[in-house]
Design a protein around this motif. Structure first.
Motif, PDB file in Angstrom:
ATOM      1  N   PHE A   1      -3.936   6.245   8.202  1.00  0.00           N
ATOM      2  CA  PHE A   1      -4.397   6.301   9.469  1.00  0.00           C
ATOM      3  C   PHE A   1      -5.567   7.036   9.907  1.00  0.00           C
ATOM      4  O   PHE A   1      -6.365   6.582  10.552  1.00  0.00           O
ATOM      5  CB  PHE A   1      -3.106   7.075  10.356  1.00  0.00           C
ATOM      6  CG  PHE A   1      -2.272   6.129  10.734  1.00  0.00           C
ATOM      7  CD1 PHE A   1      -1.980   5.030  11.210  1.00  0.00           C
ATOM      8  CD2 PHE A   1      -0.852   6.671  10.360  1.00  0.00           C
ATOM      9  CE1 PHE A   1      -0.951   4.250  11.782  1.00  0.00           C
ATOM     10  CE2 PHE A   1       0.234   5.987  10.686  1.00  0.00           C
ATOM     11  CZ  PHE A   1       0.164   4.822  11.292  1.00  0.00           C
ATOM     12  N   TYR A   2      -5.802   7.729   8.905  1.00  0.00           N
ATOM     13  CA  TYR A   2      -7.207   8.573   8.892  1.00  0.00           C
ATOM     14  C   TYR A   2      -8.531   7.597   8.498  1.00  0.00           C
ATOM     15  O   TYR A   2      -9.470   7.808   9.370  1.00  0.00           O
ATOM     16  CB  TYR A   2      -7.033   9.886   7.982  1.00  0.00           C
ATOM     17  CG  TYR A   2      -8.334  10.951   7.928  1.00  0.00           C
ATOM     18  CD1 TYR A   2      -8.497  11.496   9.031  1.00  0.00           C
ATOM     19  CD2 TYR A   2      -9.156  10.903   7.023  1.00  0.00           C
ATOM     20  CE1 TYR A   2      -9.808  12.159   9.109  1.00  0.00           C
ATOM     21  CE2 TYR A   2     -10.270  11.649   7.013  1.00  0.00           C
ATOM     22  CZ  TYR A   2     -10.724  12.461   8.211  1.00  0.00           C
ATOM     23  OH  TYR A   2     -11.750  13.347   8.238  1.00  0.00           O
ATOM     24  N   GLY A   3      -8.206   6.772   7.665  1.00  0.00           N
ATOM     25  CA  GLY A   3      -9.242   5.953   7.342  1.00  0.00           C
ATOM     26  C   GLY A   3      -9.704   5.058   8.645  1.00  0.00           C
ATOM     27  O   GLY A   3     -10.699   4.448   8.649  1.00  0.00           O
ATOM     28  N   GLN A   4      -8.517   4.821   9.307  1.00  0.00           N
ATOM     29  CA  GLN A   4      -8.844   3.878  10.614  1.00  0.00           C
ATOM     30  C   GLN A   4      -9.125   4.828  11.744  1.00  0.00           C
ATOM     31  O   GLN A   4      -9.306   4.282  13.109  1.00  0.00           O
ATOM     32  CB  GLN A   4      -7.338   3.097  10.842  1.00  0.00           C
ATOM     33  CG  GLN A   4      -6.998   2.211   9.701  1.00  0.00           C
ATOM     34  CD  GLN A   4      -5.303   1.746  10.065  1.00  0.00           C
ATOM     35  OE1 GLN A   4      -4.998   1.648  11.090  1.00  0.00           O
ATOM     36  NE2 GLN A   4      -5.015   1.517   8.873  1.00  0.00           N
ATOM     37  N   LYS A   5      -9.257   5.882  11.642  1.00  0.00           N
ATOM     38  CA  LYS A   5      -9.849   7.017  12.553  1.00  0.00           C
ATOM     39  C   LYS A   5      -8.769   6.904  13.863  1.00  0.00           C
ATOM     40  O   LYS A   5      -8.995   7.269  14.930  1.00  0.00           O
ATOM     41  CB  LYS A   5     -11.037   6.736  13.253  1.00  0.00           C
ATOM     42  CG  LYS A   5     -12.181   6.257  12.243  1.00  0.00           C
ATOM     43  CD  LYS A   5     -12.700   7.509  11.469  1.00  0.00           C
ATOM     44  CE  LYS A   5     -13.791   7.229  10.614  1.00  0.00           C
ATOM     45  NZ  LYS A   5     -14.073   8.521   9.696  1.00  0.00           N
TER      46      LYS A   5
ATOM     47  N   GLY B   1      -0.690   5.418  -3.185  1.00  0.00           N
ATOM     48  CA  GLY B   1      -1.893   5.188  -2.442  1.00  0.00           C
ATOM     49  C   GLY B   1      -2.169   3.802  -1.681  1.00  0.00           C
ATOM     50  O   GLY B   1      -2.478   3.530  -0.727  1.00  0.00           O
ATOM     51  N   ILE B   2      -1.861   2.468  -2.452  1.00  0.00           N
ATOM     52  CA  ILE B   2      -1.745   1.434  -1.720  1.00  0.00           C
ATOM     53  C   ILE B   2      -0.437   0.939  -1.338  1.00  0.00           C
ATOM     54  O   ILE B   2      -0.111  -0.333  -0.985  1.00  0.00           O
ATOM     55  CB  ILE B   2      -2.303   0.328  -3.072  1.00  0.00           C
ATOM     56  CG1 ILE B   2      -1.522   0.102  -4.088  1.00  0.00           C
ATOM     57  CG2 ILE B   2      -3.814   0.814  -3.361  1.00  0.00           C
ATOM     58  CD1 ILE B   2      -1.833  -0.678  -4.936  1.00  0.00           C
ATOM     59  N   THR B   3       0.359   1.897  -1.183  1.00  0.00           N
ATOM     60  CA  THR B   3       1.839   1.906  -0.523  1.00  0.00           C
ATOM     61  C   THR B   3       2.729   0.897  -1.336  1.00  0.00           C
ATOM     62  O   THR B   3       3.713   0.498  -1.269  1.00  0.00           O
ATOM     63  CB  THR B   3       1.792   1.112   0.848  1.00  0.00           C
ATOM     64  OG1 THR B   3       1.515  -0.032   0.721  1.00  0.00           O
ATOM     65  CG2 THR B   3       0.776   1.933   1.882  1.00  0.00           C
ATOM     66  N   ASP B   4       2.257   1.020  -2.726  1.00  0.00           N
ATOM     67  CA  ASP B   4       3.309  -0.147  -3.792  1.00  0.00           C
ATOM     68  C   ASP B   4       4.008   1.129  -4.408  1.00  0.00           C
ATOM     69  O   ASP B   4       3.867   1.505  -5.576  1.00  0.00           O
ATOM     70  CB  ASP B   4       2.267  -0.807  -4.597  1.00  0.00           C
ATOM     71  CG  ASP B   4       3.207  -1.703  -5.477  1.00  0.00           C
ATOM     72  OD1 ASP B   4       4.212  -1.844  -5.281  1.00  0.00           O
ATOM     73  OD2 ASP B   4       2.498  -2.247  -6.429  1.00  0.00           O
ATOM     74  N   THR B   5       5.018   1.877  -3.786  1.00  0.00           N
ATOM     75  CA  THR B   5       5.667   3.044  -4.287  1.00  0.00           C
ATOM     76  C   THR B   5       6.786   2.667  -5.245  1.00  0.00           C
ATOM     77  O   THR B   5       7.216   3.570  -6.070  1.00  0.00           O
ATOM     78  CB  THR B   5       6.197   3.943  -3.298  1.00  0.00           C
ATOM     79  OG1 THR B   5       6.994   3.141  -2.575  1.00  0.00           O
ATOM     80  CG2 THR B   5       5.066   4.554  -2.458  1.00  0.00           C
TER      81      THR B   5
ATOM     82  N   GLN C   1      -8.950   0.771   5.083  1.00  0.00           N
ATOM     83  CA  GLN C   1     -10.272   0.139   5.712  1.00  0.00           C
ATOM     84  C   GLN C   1     -10.643  -1.171   4.803  1.00  0.00           C
ATOM     85  O   GLN C   1     -11.483  -1.834   5.155  1.00  0.00           O
ATOM     86  CB  GLN C   1     -11.460   1.017   5.146  1.00  0.00           C
ATOM     87  CG  GLN C   1     -11.514   2.288   5.789  1.00  0.00           C
ATOM     88  CD  GLN C   1     -12.589   3.115   5.569  1.00  0.00           C
ATOM     89  OE1 GLN C   1     -13.636   2.956   5.359  1.00  0.00           O
ATOM     90  NE2 GLN C   1     -11.994   4.373   4.866  1.00  0.00           N
ATOM     91  N   LYS C   2      -9.377  -1.683   4.024  1.00  0.00           N
ATOM     92  CA  LYS C   2      -9.635  -2.918   3.361  1.00  0.00           C
ATOM     93  C   LYS C   2     -10.751  -3.049   2.259  1.00  0.00           C
ATOM     94  O   LYS C   2     -11.015  -4.106   2.081  1.00  0.00           O
ATOM     95  CB  LYS C   2      -9.537  -3.968   4.653  1.00  0.00           C
ATOM     96  CG  LYS C   2      -8.744  -4.001   5.204  1.00  0.00           C
ATOM     97  CD  LYS C   2      -7.059  -4.014   4.792  1.00  0.00           C
ATOM     98  CE  LYS C   2      -6.359  -4.277   6.014  1.00  0.00           C
ATOM     99  NZ  LYS C   2      -4.722  -4.222   5.601  1.00  0.00           N
TER     100      LYS C   2
END
Length: 441
Positions: A299-303, A150-154, A76-77
């Protein structure tokens, strides 16, 4: 479109898998070095590591409560909320560290009452204490790792894990065998090396977060955000069920180690070798499962429920491919694996006998890993603890005792129970995920 999901999951998951393999290489190195130092040390390491694996995986499960929170906020930024969530997660993990250390200290004072071979206790006690001192650093590292994943910085956690584990292997060689002027400490030396590497990995994460531009946009939320009841409660509400689910899964293996200890040192040493092999497969699958959780939470955060479902299905396909890629070589090398770790022929023969039941549960393991992580991604974790209790405590452990001691199948019988527990857990998680996503659609 589906191909994009495969590519995105692989891009996100491969660094996690590589980092997890680094952890496993460390476990392999520990087991190899200790096994060639002494069979007693290998058997003692088997018991103590299984007890600490239970504590560590329980704590890791708790830290996973941060993943859907950070993933949803990042999707959701809402950047300030991410830093604040990390601060609250560190506070929650510190509190949990105190609780778990007290529980493990109580276990230490009861080692002699757990029915283990008496000759192993002098090896177990010092090793246990050193690993106990390292537990808080595991929790703090987990909090930072879930934030960066979680911020995709794996890739960050991958490099830190690989560096820490390389340092640990070098320390093992020096301290177990007494190289470079250090005393020969055996199993205790392996514990000291683990403690030092865990401390250094947390220090590196702190330096990266507070001293580099990489995380500047998240530091503002960390500094201005307060430890508050709402965020703290949310992390606990998500973290405890996940910790319970993962803890019960690991407990089924740890409590099985106690049962195997009743069969003697040889059986316990073979179990430690097979656990080292098992953890390779588990960590590979779990790396992809963690990527599934992160993608689904975004994706869930973006519904976007359609892509939530698609990600879960693609993740399971990739894990099934990994199951095949790991199972075939293990089966072909079944008569050689034991010899890599020990010169004891009885232990090697026992390892070969447990390979078939081990391979039987790989499908169930992949199924439960994928859909447990899918449920975490949509923050639906309330029932997974109940499903785990049914699968592991009502199905797996009683079956292990039945096969191992009532039917007299020994170590092989105890291993034969795991396919029943893991597969039943996977089926329950899958049905729950399907029910929740259909309801959302």
């Amino acid at each position: 479109m589906k191909l994009n999901h495969y590519c995105s999951l692989l891009k996100l998951g491969l660094p996690i898998i590589i980092g997890q393999i680094g952890v496993i290489v460390l476990g392999f190195a520990d087991t190899l070095m200790i096994g060639h130092h002494s069979t007693e040390g290998l058997a003692a390491a088997s018991f103590v590591n299984n007890m600490f694996n239970l504590a560590i995986i329980f704590c890791t499960g708790f830290s996973y409560g941060l993943t859907p929170v950070v993933g949803s906020l990042f999707g959701q930024k809402r950047i300030d909320g991410v830093g604040r969530a990390l601060k609250n997660s560190l506070a929650a993990n510190t509190l949990l560290a105190v609780i778990v250390c007290l529980a493990m200290a109580a276990l230490y004072f009861n080692l002699a009452n757990l029915g283990q071979p008496e000759e192993l206790l002098p090896f177990m006690r010092p090793y246990f204490l050193v690993l106990l001192a390292s537990l808080p650093f595991v929790l703090w590292f987990n909090a930072f790792k879930q934030f960066s994943d979680g911020i995709t910085d794996t890739k960050v956690s991958m490099w830190i894990l690989l560096g820490g584990n390389l340092l640990n292997i070098i320390g093992n060689y020096i301290l177990i065998y007494g190289k470079l002027g250090f005393p020969e400490l055996g199993l205790t030396g392996a514990g000291i090396s683990t403690l030092v590497s865990r401390i250094l990995m947390v220090i590196v994460y702190l330096m990266l977060f507070f001293g580099t531009s990489r995380y500047r946009i998240f530091r503002q939320g960390f500094r201005t955000g307060r430890i508050n009841k709402k965020d703290f409660s949310l992390l606990n509400r998500l973290g405890w069920p996940i910790a319970g689910q993962m803890g019960m899964e690991t407990a089924s293996f740890s409590l099985s180690a106690i049962m195997i200890g009743w069969l003697g040192s040889t059986a316990l040493a073979s179990y430690q070798i097979m656990i080292a092999v098992s953890q390779i497969c588990f960590m590979i699958y779990y790396g992809m499962g963690a990527a599934v959780s992160v993608r689904i939470s975004n994706f869930y955060g973006q519904k976007d429920i359609e892509n939530v479902c698609r990600t879960a299905n693609v993740g399971f396909h990739l894990i099934l491919m990994m199951v095949v890629c790991t199972s075939v070589p293990i089966f072909l090398l079944r008569h050689h694996i034991g010899g890599w770790f020990t010169d004891n022929e009885a232990v090697s023969l026992m390892v070969a006998q447990t390979i078939v039941p081990f391979l039987l549960y790989q499908f169930g393991d992949g199924l439960q890993i994928n859909f447990a992580n899918a449920l975490r991604g949509i923050a639906d974790v309330r029932l997974i603890m109940l499903f785990s209790f049914i699968a592991y405590f009502l199905i797996s452990l009683p079956a292990g005792y039945l096969f191992g001691f009532v039917f007299n199948w020994g170590v092989t019988g105890i291993w034969a129970a795991f396919p029943f527990g893991l597969t039943s857990a996977g089926i329950m998680y899958y049905l729950r995920f399907r029910y929740k996503t259909r309801k959302m659609i």
